[in-house]
Each structure stands twice: as structure tokens, then as C-alpha cells.
Design a protein around this motif. Structure first.
Motif, PDB file in Angstrom:
ATOM      1  N   MET A   1       0.760  -1.216  -0.026  1.00  0.00           N
ATOM      2  CA  MET A   1       0.054  -0.122  -0.189  1.00  0.00           C
ATOM      3  C   MET A   1       0.640   1.050  -0.153  1.00  0.00           C
ATOM      4  SD  MET A   1      -3.094   1.023   2.736  1.00  0.00           S
ATOM      5  CE  MET A   1      -3.775  -0.436   2.444  1.00  0.00           C
ATOM      6  N   HIS A   2       0.576   2.184  -0.913  1.00  0.00           N
ATOM      7  CA  HIS A   2       1.346   3.515  -0.947  1.00  0.00           C
ATOM      8  C   HIS A   2       1.023   4.378   0.524  1.00  0.00           C
ATOM      9  CE1 HIS A   2       1.972   7.660  -2.509  1.00  0.00           C
ATOM     10  NE2 HIS A   2       2.861   6.877  -3.280  1.00  0.00           N
ATOM     11  N   SER A   3       2.068   5.032   0.953  1.00  0.00           N
ATOM     12  CA  SER A   3       1.859   5.687   2.047  1.00  0.00           C
ATOM     13  C   SER A   3       0.876   6.639   1.986  1.00  0.00           C
ATOM     14  CB  SER A   3       3.465   6.670   2.153  1.00  0.00           C
ATOM     15  OG  SER A   3       3.560   7.525   1.282  1.00  0.00           O
ATOM     16  N   ASP A   4       0.550   7.522   0.965  1.00  0.00           N
ATOM     17  CA  ASP A   4      -0.789   8.418   1.073  1.00  0.00           C
ATOM     18  C   ASP A   4      -2.005   7.325   1.270  1.00  0.00           C
ATOM     19  OD1 ASP A   4       0.696  10.404   0.946  1.00  0.00           O
ATOM     20  OD2 ASP A   4       0.490  10.717  -1.387  1.00  0.00           O
ATOM     21  N   GLU A   5      -2.013   6.532   0.565  1.00  0.00           N
ATOM     22  CA  GLU A   5      -3.342   5.615   0.868  1.00  0.00           C
ATOM     23  C   GLU A   5      -3.337   4.938   2.488  1.00  0.00           C
ATOM     24  OE1 GLU A   5      -3.067   2.304  -1.892  1.00  0.00           O
ATOM     25  OE2 GLU A   5      -3.026   3.828  -3.588  1.00  0.00           O
ATOM     26  N   SER A   6      -2.063   4.696   3.014  1.00  0.00           N
ATOM     27  CA  SER A   6      -2.221   4.115   4.348  1.00  0.00           C
ATOM     28  C   SER A   6      -2.728   5.209   5.168  1.00  0.00           C
ATOM     29  CB  SER A   6      -0.716   3.842   4.701  1.00  0.00           C
ATOM     30  OG  SER A   6      -0.317   2.572   4.015  1.00  0.00           O
ATOM     31  N   ILE A   7      -2.012   6.447   5.040  1.00  0.00           N
ATOM     32  CA  ILE A   7      -2.459   7.688   5.858  1.00  0.00           C
ATOM     33  C   ILE A   7      -3.845   7.871   5.964  1.00  0.00           C
ATOM     34  CG2 ILE A   7      -2.082  10.104   6.217  1.00  0.00           C
ATOM     35  CD1 ILE A   7       0.934   9.586   5.574  1.00  0.00           C
ATOM     36  N   LYS A   8      -4.468   7.880   4.562  1.00  0.00           N
ATOM     37  CA  LYS A   8      -5.921   8.107   4.527  1.00  0.00           C
ATOM     38  C   LYS A   8      -6.763   6.916   5.076  1.00  0.00           C
ATOM     39  CE  LYS A   8      -9.433   9.959   1.217  1.00  0.00           C
ATOM     40  NZ  LYS A   8      -9.567  10.758   0.466  1.00  0.00           N
ATOM     41  N   ASN A   9      -6.238   5.735   4.748  1.00  0.00           N
ATOM     42  CA  ASN A   9      -6.712   4.680   5.512  1.00  0.00           C
ATOM     43  C   ASN A   9      -6.928   4.845   7.121  1.00  0.00           C
ATOM     44  OD1 ASN A   9      -8.250   1.954   5.223  1.00  0.00           O
ATOM     45  ND2 ASN A   9      -6.358   1.064   6.082  1.00  0.00           N
ATOM     46  N   TYR A  10      -5.955   5.067   7.457  1.00  0.00           N
ATOM     47  CA  TYR A  10      -5.909   5.175   9.206  1.00  0.00           C
ATOM     48  C   TYR A  10      -6.442   6.194   9.886  1.00  0.00           C
ATOM     49  CZ  TYR A  10      -3.462   0.870   8.719  1.00  0.00           C
ATOM     50  OH  TYR A  10      -3.104  -0.576   8.752  1.00  0.00           O
ATOM     51  N   CYS A  11      -6.085   7.586   8.917  1.00  0.00           N
ATOM     52  CA  CYS A  11      -6.348   9.013   9.753  1.00  0.00           C
ATOM     53  C   CYS A  11      -7.554   9.519   9.068  1.00  0.00           C
ATOM     54  CB  CYS A  11      -5.130   9.716   9.289  1.00  0.00           C
ATOM     55  SG  CYS A  11      -3.636   8.861  10.152  1.00  0.00           S
ATOM     56  N   GLY A  12      -8.018   9.271   7.934  1.00  0.00           N
ATOM     57  CA  GLY A  12      -9.157   9.916   7.208  1.00  0.00           C
ATOM     58  C   GLY A  12      -8.559  11.057   6.608  1.00  0.00           C
ATOM     59  N   ASN A  13      -9.807  11.991   6.413  1.00  0.00           N
ATOM     60  CA  ASN A  13      -9.364  13.268   5.688  1.00  0.00           C
ATOM     61  C   ASN A  13      -8.604  14.241   6.721  1.00  0.00           C
ATOM     62  OD1 ASN A  13      -9.434  15.682   4.333  1.00  0.00           O
ATOM     63  ND2 ASN A  13     -11.204  15.111   2.847  1.00  0.00           N
ATOM     64  N   ILE A  14      -7.510  14.340   6.714  1.00  0.00           N
ATOM     65  CA  ILE A  14      -6.742  14.992   7.649  1.00  0.00           C
ATOM     66  C   ILE A  14      -6.893  16.481   7.505  1.00  0.00           C
ATOM     67  CG2 ILE A  14      -4.443  15.836   8.449  1.00  0.00           C
ATOM     68  CD1 ILE A  14      -3.661  12.823   7.664  1.00  0.00           C
ATOM     69  N   ARG A  15      -6.954  17.166   6.207  1.00  0.00           N
ATOM     70  CA  ARG A  15      -7.239  18.436   5.851  1.00  0.00           C
ATOM     71  C   ARG A  15      -8.631  18.884   6.639  1.00  0.00           C
ATOM     72  NH1 ARG A  15      -4.789  22.404   3.534  1.00  0.00           N
ATOM     73  NH2 ARG A  15      -6.124  24.123   2.388  1.00  0.00           N
ATOM     74  N   GLU A  16      -9.687  18.064   6.296  1.00  0.00           N
ATOM     75  CA  GLU A  16     -10.950  18.504   6.889  1.00  0.00           C
ATOM     76  C   GLU A  16     -10.852  18.587   8.559  1.00  0.00           C
ATOM     77  OE1 GLU A  16     -14.287  16.136   5.562  1.00  0.00           O
ATOM     78  OE2 GLU A  16     -13.700  16.736   3.390  1.00  0.00           O
ATOM     79  N   ARG A  17      -9.951  17.784   9.078  1.00  0.00           N
ATOM     80  CA  ARG A  17     -10.130  17.646  10.387  1.00  0.00           C
ATOM     81  C   ARG A  17      -9.400  18.843  10.971  1.00  0.00           C
ATOM     82  NH1 ARG A  17      -8.579  11.422  12.125  1.00  0.00           N
ATOM     83  NH2 ARG A  17      -9.138  12.278  14.167  1.00  0.00           N
ATOM     84  N   LEU A  18      -8.019  19.143  10.209  1.00  0.00           N
ATOM     85  CA  LEU A  18      -7.476  20.357  10.704  1.00  0.00           C
ATOM     86  C   LEU A  18      -8.237  21.569  10.475  1.00  0.00           C
ATOM     87  CD1 LEU A  18      -3.861  19.300   9.181  1.00  0.00           C
ATOM     88  CD2 LEU A  18      -4.432  19.541  11.716  1.00  0.00           C
ATOM     89  N   LEU A  19      -9.019  21.627   9.445  1.00  0.00           N
ATOM     90  CA  LEU A  19      -9.752  22.894   9.346  1.00  0.00           C
ATOM     91  C   LEU A  19     -10.732  23.237  10.249  1.00  0.00           C
ATOM     92  CD1 LEU A  19     -10.286  22.659   5.443  1.00  0.00           C
ATOM     93  CD2 LEU A  19      -9.011  24.484   6.575  1.00  0.00           C
ATOM     94  N   ALA A  20     -11.057  22.233  10.867  1.00  0.00           N
ATOM     95  CA  ALA A  20     -12.237  22.262  12.012  1.00  0.00           C
ATOM     96  C   ALA A  20     -11.472  22.773  13.327  1.00  0.00           C
ATOM     97  CB  ALA A  20     -12.940  20.869  12.226  1.00  0.00           C
ATOM     98  N   CYS A  21     -10.251  22.692  13.331  1.00  0.00           N
ATOM     99  CA  CYS A  21      -9.565  23.007  14.527  1.00  0.00           C
ATOM    100  C   CYS A  21      -9.506  24.516  14.839  1.00  0.00           C
ATOM    101  CB  CYS A  21      -7.960  22.735  14.427  1.00  0.00           C
ATOM    102  SG  CYS A  21      -7.800  20.923  14.587  1.00  0.00           S
ATOM    103  N   ARG A  22      -9.754  25.169  15.751  1.00  0.00           N
ATOM    104  CA  ARG A  22      -9.659  26.667  15.984  1.00  0.00           C
ATOM    105  C   ARG A  22      -8.529  27.341  16.241  1.00  0.00           C
ATOM    106  NH1 ARG A  22     -13.512  29.631  14.952  1.00  0.00           N
ATOM    107  NH2 ARG A  22     -15.386  29.626  15.665  1.00  0.00           N
ATOM    108  N   SER A  23      -7.495  26.601  16.609  1.00  0.00           N
ATOM    109  CA  SER A  23      -6.174  26.990  17.064  1.00  0.00           C
ATOM    110  C   SER A  23      -5.135  26.233  16.504  1.00  0.00           C
ATOM    111  CB  SER A  23      -5.985  27.518  18.320  1.00  0.00           C
ATOM    112  OG  SER A  23      -5.930  26.302  19.318  1.00  0.00           O
TER     113      SER A  23
END
Length: 79
Positions: A1-23
Motif C-alpha cells: 500500500m502506498h504511504s498516502d493510501e495508508s495515511i488516508k486509510n488510518y487517519c481519514g481526511n486530515i485536511r478537513e480535520r485540521l480545518l475544523a481546529c480553532r487554534s
């Protein structure tokens, strides 16, 4: 499995999660949690390093020099 695929598989959409952070402090806490969770499921040091680098890059794009989310904060308007 490619590193980006592994990350997405285990962590989901990281950018969306970071965009929800206030600080940036909360974003860094999320980064540590993501890295911890990935390390439990993926032993590849390279994949874990890719995650750290990608999250650091996204944090620098999303948060301003004061640590505020550029996409959540409303500019002060004169009334």
C-alpha cells in the motif's frame, strides 16, 4: 500500500480535520494523536514521517502567524 493510501486509510481526511481546529495548539494536538494512531497500525517509519511532514505543511497553510485558523476566523469589521 502506498504511504498516502495508508495515511488516508488510518487517519481519514486530515485536511478537513485540521480545518475544523480553532487554534494551531489544537491542530498540533490532533497531529500528535494522528501520528500515535498511525504508529499503532503502521510500523513503517517512512509512512509515519510522511504523515508528520504533510500535517506540518497543512498546519502552516491553514494557520496564521498568531495561530488562528485562516478559514474559521472572521476579520474584525468596523461597525
Amino acid at each position: 500500500m502506498h504511504s498516502d493510501e495508508s495515511i488516508k486509510n488510518y487517519c481519514g481526511n486530515i485536511r478537513e480535520r485540521l480545518l475544523a481546529c480553532r487554534s494551531v495548539k489544537i491542530a498540533h494536538a490532533l497531529k500528535e494523536r494522528l501520528c500515535y494512531e498511525l504508529s499503532l497500525n503502521c510500523r513503517s517509519e517512512m509512512v509515519n514521517n510522511v504523515l508528520r511532514a504533510n500535517v506540518d505543511q497543512m498546519i502552516s497553510e491553514i494557520f496564521d502567524q498568531d495561530g488562528k485558523n485562516r478559514y474559521l476566523e472572521v476579520p474584525n469589521e468596523k461597525k
